[in-house]
Motif scaffolding. Sequence first.
Motif, PDB file in Angstrom:
ATOM      1  N   THR A   1      -3.134  -2.308  13.362  1.00 47.67           N
ATOM      2  CA  THR A   1      -3.641  -3.675  13.277  1.00 47.67           C
ATOM      3  C   THR A   1      -2.530  -4.632  13.673  1.00 47.67           C
ATOM      4  N   PRO A   2      -2.765  -5.494  14.683  1.00 52.54           N
ATOM      5  CA  PRO A   2      -1.707  -6.394  15.153  1.00 52.54           C
ATOM      6  C   PRO A   2      -1.497  -7.601  14.231  1.00 52.54           C
ATOM      7  N   VAL A   3      -0.330  -8.214  14.380  1.00 51.33           N
ATOM      8  CA  VAL A   3      -0.022  -9.451  13.672  1.00 51.33           C
ATOM      9  C   VAL A   3      -1.092 -10.490  14.007  1.00 51.33           C
ATOM     10  N   GLY A   4      -1.550 -11.209  12.981  1.00 56.27           N
ATOM     11  CA  GLY A   4      -2.544 -12.256  13.152  1.00 56.27           C
ATOM     12  C   GLY A   4      -3.955 -11.833  12.766  1.00 56.27           C
TER      13      GLY A   4
ATOM     14  N   GLY B   1     -18.847   3.527  -9.820  1.00 61.24           N
ATOM     15  CA  GLY B   1     -19.552   2.718  -8.828  1.00 61.24           C
ATOM     16  C   GLY B   1     -19.060   1.286  -8.725  1.00 61.24           C
ATOM     17  N   MET B   2     -18.237   0.839  -9.683  1.00 63.09           N
ATOM     18  CA  MET B   2     -17.678  -0.515  -9.592  1.00 63.09           C
ATOM     19  C   MET B   2     -16.816  -0.610  -8.340  1.00 63.09           C
ATOM     20  N   THR B   3     -16.793  -1.789  -7.703  1.00 53.21           N
ATOM     21  CA  THR B   3     -15.977  -1.992  -6.512  1.00 53.21           C
ATOM     22  C   THR B   3     -15.205  -3.306  -6.604  1.00 53.21           C
ATOM     23  N   GLN B   4     -14.138  -3.360  -5.836  1.00 54.77           N
ATOM     24  CA  GLN B   4     -13.334  -4.577  -5.712  1.00 54.77           C
ATOM     25  C   GLN B   4     -12.764  -4.603  -4.300  1.00 54.77           C
ATOM     26  N   GLU B   5     -12.767  -5.770  -3.686  1.00 55.45           N
ATOM     27  CA  GLU B   5     -12.207  -5.922  -2.346  1.00 55.45           C
ATOM     28  C   GLU B   5     -11.154  -7.010  -2.366  1.00 55.45           C
ATOM     29  N   VAL B   6     -10.065  -6.788  -1.635  1.00 56.46           N
ATOM     30  CA  VAL B   6      -8.996  -7.776  -1.485  1.00 56.46           C
ATOM     31  C   VAL B   6      -8.700  -7.928   0.000  1.00 56.46           C
ATOM     32  N   LYS B   7      -8.143  -9.083   0.353  1.00 54.37           N
ATOM     33  CA  LYS B   7      -7.900  -9.391   1.769  1.00 54.37           C
ATOM     34  C   LYS B   7      -6.482  -9.877   1.988  1.00 54.37           C
ATOM     35  N   ALA B   8      -6.032  -9.741   3.214  1.00 53.11           N
ATOM     36  CA  ALA B   8      -4.712 -10.231   3.627  1.00 53.11           C
ATOM     37  C   ALA B   8      -4.764 -10.475   5.127  1.00 53.11           C
ATOM     38  N   THR B   9      -3.721 -11.102   5.626  1.00 58.67           N
ATOM     39  CA  THR B   9      -3.561 -11.288   7.068  1.00 58.67           C
ATOM     40  C   THR B   9      -2.249 -10.634   7.473  1.00 58.67           C
ATOM     41  N   VAL B  10      -2.276  -9.907   8.564  1.00 56.37           N
ATOM     42  CA  VAL B  10      -1.059  -9.260   9.043  1.00 56.37           C
ATOM     43  C   VAL B  10      -0.110 -10.341   9.569  1.00 56.37           C
ATOM     44  N   ASN B  11       1.125 -10.314   9.042  1.00 59.04           N
ATOM     45  CA  ASN B  11       2.149 -11.264   9.479  1.00 59.04           C
ATOM     46  C   ASN B  11       3.492 -10.544   9.511  1.00 59.04           C
ATOM     47  N   ASP B  12       4.533 -11.254   9.822  1.00 58.11           N
ATOM     48  CA  ASP B  12       5.837 -10.608   9.981  1.00 58.11           C
ATOM     49  C   ASP B  12       6.397 -10.019   8.694  1.00 58.11           C
ATOM     50  N   THR B  13       5.820 -10.342   7.531  1.00 55.51           N
ATOM     51  CA  THR B  13       6.321  -9.781   6.271  1.00 55.51           C
ATOM     52  C   THR B  13       5.695  -8.443   5.916  1.00 55.51           C
ATOM     53  N   ASN B  14       4.596  -8.055   6.570  1.00 54.37           N
ATOM     54  CA  ASN B  14       3.930  -6.806   6.217  1.00 54.37           C
ATOM     55  C   ASN B  14       3.770  -5.849   7.407  1.00 54.37           C
ATOM     56  N   THR B  15       4.670  -5.979   8.372  1.00 56.27           N
ATOM     57  CA  THR B  15       4.660  -5.067   9.520  1.00 56.27           C
ATOM     58  C   THR B  15       5.503  -3.823   9.215  1.00 56.27           C
ATOM     59  N   ALA B  16       5.340  -2.814  10.036  1.00 50.89           N
ATOM     60  CA  ALA B  16       6.142  -1.598   9.906  1.00 50.89           C
ATOM     61  C   ALA B  16       7.631  -1.914  10.051  1.00 50.89           C
ATOM     62  N   ILE B  17       7.958  -2.852  10.917  1.00 55.58           N
ATOM     63  CA  ILE B  17       9.360  -3.248  11.089  1.00 55.58           C
ATOM     64  C   ILE B  17       9.895  -3.860   9.797  1.00 55.58           C
ATOM     65  N   ALA B  18       9.149  -4.776   9.193  1.00 56.85           N
ATOM     66  CA  ALA B  18       9.590  -5.439   7.962  1.00 56.85           C
ATOM     67  C   ALA B  18       9.773  -4.445   6.821  1.00 56.85           C
ATOM     68  N   TYR B  19       8.901  -3.451   6.723  1.00 54.19           N
ATOM     69  CA  TYR B  19       8.985  -2.453   5.660  1.00 54.19           C
ATOM     70  C   TYR B  19      10.025  -1.374   5.951  1.00 54.19           C
TER      71      TYR B  19
ATOM     72  N   PHE C   1       0.592  -3.719  11.266  1.00 52.61           N
ATOM     73  CA  PHE C   1       0.431  -3.571   9.823  1.00 52.61           C
ATOM     74  C   PHE C   1       1.039  -2.253   9.360  1.00 52.61           C
ATOM     75  N   ALA C   2       1.948  -2.330   8.392  1.00 53.70           N
ATOM     76  CA  ALA C   2       2.663  -1.159   7.892  1.00 53.70           C
ATOM     77  C   ALA C   2       1.773  -0.292   7.011  1.00 53.70           C
ATOM     78  N   THR C   3       1.978   1.003   7.098  1.00 49.14           N
ATOM     79  CA  THR C   3       1.265   1.917   6.203  1.00 49.14           C
ATOM     80  C   THR C   3       1.542   1.587   4.738  1.00 49.14           C
ATOM     81  N   PRO C   4       2.805   1.328   4.319  1.00 47.46           N
ATOM     82  CA  PRO C   4       3.022   0.958   2.920  1.00 47.46           C
ATOM     83  C   PRO C   4       2.290  -0.332   2.528  1.00 47.46           C
ATOM     84  N   ALA C   5       2.133  -1.260   3.453  1.00 41.29           N
ATOM     85  CA  ALA C   5       1.396  -2.490   3.157  1.00 41.29           C
ATOM     86  C   ALA C   5      -0.090  -2.193   2.972  1.00 41.29           C
ATOM     87  N   MET C   6      -0.626  -1.286   3.788  1.00 38.88           N
ATOM     88  CA  MET C   6      -2.030  -0.903   3.637  1.00 38.88           C
ATOM     89  C   MET C   6      -2.242  -0.229   2.287  1.00 38.88           C
ATOM     90  N   ILE C   7      -1.333   0.671   1.926  1.00 36.12           N
ATOM     91  CA  ILE C   7      -1.443   1.356   0.639  1.00 36.12           C
ATOM     92  C   ILE C   7      -1.343   0.344  -0.502  1.00 36.12           C
TER      93      ILE C   7
END
Length: 130
Positions: free
Chosen positions: A71-74, A5-23, A31-37
């Motif tokens: 998810t779009p950049v920004g 039942g323990m939980t943890q949340e983390v956040k990020a912003t979509v930018n040119d370093t974590n797009t599908a193109i960048a990966y 937002f790239a699938t590998p970045a989401m994972i």
Amino acid sequence: MLEIGMTQEVKATVNDTNTAIAYGSGGVRVFATPAMIGLMEKAALELADKVLPEGQTTVGTLVNVKHTAATPVGMAVSAKAELVEIDGKRLVFKVDAMDEAGSIGSGIHERFIIVLEKFLKRAEGKLTGK
């Protein structure tokens, strides 16, 4: 102490370093699938690391997720991990990812508790054949 039942949340912003193109995982500037994972894994890692004793951590051993919305950049994204099973050193997490418009992915992620020094020694042994 790890508890179901323990939980943890983390956040990020979509930018040119974590797009599908960048990966290299697609040709679209979202937002790239590998970045989401990776964000999902980070949530699970942080959850475990905040309670494990010094010298122990976890390594990812299984990811089974669906990426269901772009998810779009920004745009801000977040991932949440919930510990749903403890089986010895194997930890099972329910993982979910969201952007500002709603759910973008979900699934299961497993991690294994390791003693860092022993793990690194074994991994580095591959270089020398030992």
